[in-house]
Scaffold this motif. Structure first.
Motif, PDB file in Angstrom:
ATOM      1  N   GLN A  40      -4.502  13.042 -10.719  1.00 50.57           N
ATOM      2  CA  GLN A  40      -5.015  12.542  -9.442  1.00 50.57           C
ATOM      3  C   GLN A  40      -3.869  11.988  -8.603  1.00 50.57           C
ATOM      4  OE1 GLN A  40      -8.144   9.693  -9.917  1.00 50.57           O
ATOM      5  NE2 GLN A  40      -8.645   9.607  -7.739  1.00 50.57           N
ATOM      6  N   PRO A  48      -1.872   9.523  -6.199  1.00 55.75           N
ATOM      7  CA  PRO A  48      -1.933   8.057  -6.100  1.00 55.75           C
ATOM      8  C   PRO A  48      -2.855   7.605  -4.970  1.00 55.75           C
ATOM      9  CG  PRO A  48       0.338   8.787  -6.365  1.00 55.75           C
ATOM     10  CD  PRO A  48      -0.484  10.021  -6.191  1.00 55.75           C
ATOM     11  N   ASP A  49      -3.696   6.621  -5.270  1.00 52.90           N
ATOM     12  CA  ASP A  49      -4.684   6.141  -4.303  1.00 52.90           C
ATOM     13  C   ASP A  49      -4.150   4.905  -3.582  1.00 52.90           C
ATOM     14  OD1 ASP A  49      -7.077   6.138  -2.946  1.00 52.90           O
ATOM     15  OD2 ASP A  49      -8.059   4.794  -4.393  1.00 52.90           O
ATOM     16  N   TYR A  50      -4.427   4.836  -2.293  1.00 56.16           N
ATOM     17  CA  TYR A  50      -4.030   3.672  -1.511  1.00 56.16           C
ATOM     18  C   TYR A  50      -5.092   3.427  -0.440  1.00 56.16           C
ATOM     19  CZ  TYR A  50      -2.509   7.126   1.967  1.00 56.16           C
ATOM     20  OH  TYR A  50      -2.475   8.167   2.859  1.00 56.16           O
ATOM     21  N   GLN A  51      -5.124   2.195   0.056  1.00 57.11           N
ATOM     22  CA  GLN A  51      -6.132   1.837   1.051  1.00 57.11           C
ATOM     23  C   GLN A  51      -5.712   2.339   2.430  1.00 57.11           C
ATOM     24  OE1 GLN A  51      -7.752  -2.165   1.076  1.00 57.11           O
ATOM     25  NE2 GLN A  51      -7.007  -2.488  -1.000  1.00 57.11           N
ATOM     26  N   LYS A  52      -6.616   3.077   3.079  1.00 56.91           N
ATOM     27  CA  LYS A  52      -6.349   3.574   4.420  1.00 56.91           C
ATOM     28  C   LYS A  52      -6.989   2.657   5.465  1.00 56.91           C
ATOM     29  CE  LYS A  52      -6.045   8.393   2.917  1.00 56.91           C
ATOM     30  NZ  LYS A  52      -6.508   9.773   3.134  1.00 56.91           N
ATOM     31  N   LYS A  83       2.306   2.299  -3.342  1.00 53.76           N
ATOM     32  CA  LYS A  83       1.388   2.956  -4.285  1.00 53.76           C
ATOM     33  C   LYS A  83       1.568   4.472  -4.251  1.00 53.76           C
ATOM     34  CE  LYS A  83      -2.192  -0.627  -3.953  1.00 53.76           C
ATOM     35  NZ  LYS A  83      -3.575  -0.929  -3.499  1.00 53.76           N
ATOM     36  N   VAL A  84       2.087   4.974  -3.123  1.00 54.59           N
ATOM     37  CA  VAL A  84       2.298   6.413  -2.952  1.00 54.59           C
ATOM     38  C   VAL A  84       3.781   6.761  -3.023  1.00 54.59           C
ATOM     39  CG1 VAL A  84       1.936   8.382  -1.405  1.00 54.59           C
ATOM     40  CG2 VAL A  84       0.258   6.528  -1.486  1.00 54.59           C
ATOM     41  N   ASP A 132      -1.639   6.237   8.138  1.00 50.38           N
ATOM     42  CA  ASP A 132      -2.978   6.057   7.555  1.00 50.38           C
ATOM     43  C   ASP A 132      -3.298   4.577   7.378  1.00 50.38           C
ATOM     44  OD1 ASP A 132      -3.580   8.719   7.419  1.00 50.38           O
ATOM     45  OD2 ASP A 132      -3.044   8.960   5.310  1.00 50.38           O
ATOM     46  N   ARG A 151       3.904  10.247 -10.951  1.00 50.83           N
ATOM     47  CA  ARG A 151       2.843  10.245  -9.937  1.00 50.83           C
ATOM     48  C   ARG A 151       2.459  11.652  -9.511  1.00 50.83           C
ATOM     49  NH1 ARG A 151       4.486   5.333  -5.715  1.00 50.83           N
ATOM     50  NH2 ARG A 151       4.601   3.668  -7.264  1.00 50.83           N
ATOM     51  N   GLU A 169       0.829  -1.207   0.000  1.00 50.26           N
ATOM     52  CA  GLU A 169       0.000   0.000   0.000  1.00 50.26           C
ATOM     53  C   GLU A 169       0.866   1.261   0.000  1.00 50.26           C
ATOM     54  OE1 GLU A 169      -3.290   0.191  -0.444  1.00 50.26           O
ATOM     55  OE2 GLU A 169      -3.193  -1.982  -0.699  1.00 50.26           O
ATOM     56  N   THR A 215       1.690   8.302   5.357  1.00 49.12           N
ATOM     57  CA  THR A 215       1.055   7.203   4.623  1.00 49.12           C
ATOM     58  C   THR A 215       0.964   5.951   5.487  1.00 49.12           C
ATOM     59  OG1 THR A 215       1.892   8.075   2.522  1.00 49.12           O
ATOM     60  CG2 THR A 215       1.186   5.777   2.536  1.00 49.12           C
TER      61      THR A 215
END
Length: 330
Positions: free
Chosen positions: A202, A204-208, A28-29, A69, A197, A25, A66
């Motif tokens: 947008q 970068p999206d990641y699961q929080k 991704k950022v 989160d 990126r 995760e 990150t």
């Protein structure tokens, strides 16, 4: 009690599965910085604070935010400046005019992950206030002592290129940091990925909040089940003692290059960090390679070179590397 390495291996493989989720995760950022990400995970597993040295713009703040989160942990950032006061960190007593009484206003130190940005820009009394909170895991506001939340990790950063207007941390205080991580520039490919990126439409999206604090607590307990052989402990001790009495370990001439060797805290941190490194690699036992992997980050701020060493441009890192090259591996 009979020790079954296969059972421990299987147990650690299950308990450490979440580490891959964090790294996936975060990746991704964050482009690159795998060493820093693993260092933060080690700090969380061992309740150890981290000192990070690196030039601006290397995503130190973004990385720690990150990960907090992903782990469902609270996060606070303090920008250290020369006019900062201890009350700005730990909190103070506020007078309530309507009731005629004082109430405690807690400072940003009451969080799970605290980023102390450019810690060496604040004067000694402010540094001491934070370092006391790190050591005792509690602060006193007025006449009341408050426990800090668990887990509590301080990630302090230092800028190595600007020394004007800074207050360097005393060696005795630096020793309280579990690891000192040097963050390097990204590779060409990693920097190209950063450009792609950060210039996209947008972010970068990641699961929080994919990892709960309960999983982290369980992992910290599991860490103590990782097997450390006496030979590994002796190896760690030999490395530490070689920094104090280099001549006895075949390091001729190094007693003049080392002003102060590593403290007993270094021995403890070497074993703790090696265990955490084994956990991240989903192993139920510690190897000499684990000691070598974490050795530089554990020792670089604990071995103080002498004036003779500085005159010859011999850094603590060069001394540590020589110790690892000389001390016999079990």
């Amino acid at each position: 009690m009979e020790f079954n390495i296969n059972e421990v291996n299987e147990f650690i493989r299950k308990e450490s599965a979440f580490v891959d989720v964090i790294i996936t995760e975060a990746s991704k950022v964050i482009a690159g910085q795998r060493h820093l990400i693993e260092g933060i995970i080690m700090g969380l597993l061992t309740d150890g604070h981290i000192l990070v040295e690196g030039v601006p713009g290397l995503a130190k703040t973004l990385t720690i935010r990150t990960i907090s989160d992903i782990l469902s942990l609270s996060f606070q950032r303090i920008q250290f400046t020369p006019d900062l006061l201890p009350a700005d960190i730990i909190g103070t007593m506020i007078y309530n005019q309507s009731t005629g009484s004082f109430t405690a206003k807690k400072g940003p130190v009451f969080t799970n992950i605290l980023l102390a940005d450019e810690i060496n820009r604040a004067p000694a009394k402010v540094q001491s206030a934070l370092l006391e909170a790190m050591q005792e895991r509690q602060v006193t506001i007025g006449e009341t002592t408050y426990r800090l939340p668990a887990p509590f990790l301080v990630m302090a950063t230092q800028n190595p290129i600007e020394q004007e207007g800074t207050y360097p941390l005393p060696e005795a205080q630096v020793d309280r940091f579990f690891l000192k991580i040097r963050v390097d520039y990204p590779s060409v490919q990693e920097e190209k990925e950063i450009i792609n990126r950060m210039t996209a439409a947008q972010f970068p999206d990641y699961q929080k909040k994919v990892i709960t604090p309960e999983i982290l607590i369980r992992a910290k307990e599991a860490l103590f089940r990782i097997y450390v052989d006496d030979k590994i402990k002796d190896y760690a001790l030999s490395i530490v003692f070689a920094s104090r009495k280099p001549e006895e370990y075949g390091l001729k001439g190094y007693s003049q290059l080392i002003e102060y060797g590593a403290s007993p805290r270094a021995s403890i941190c070497l074993i703790q960090a090696a265990r955490a490194n084994a956990f991240i690699r989903r192993r139920g036992y510690v190897t000499p390679e684990d000691i070598k992997s974490v050795g530089m980050d554990v020792l670089r701020h604990r071995i103080i070179p002498s004036f003779e060493a500085e005159a010859e441009n011999i850094t603590s890192e060069k001394i540590i590397q020589k110790i690892f090259d000389t001390v016999e591996v079990p």
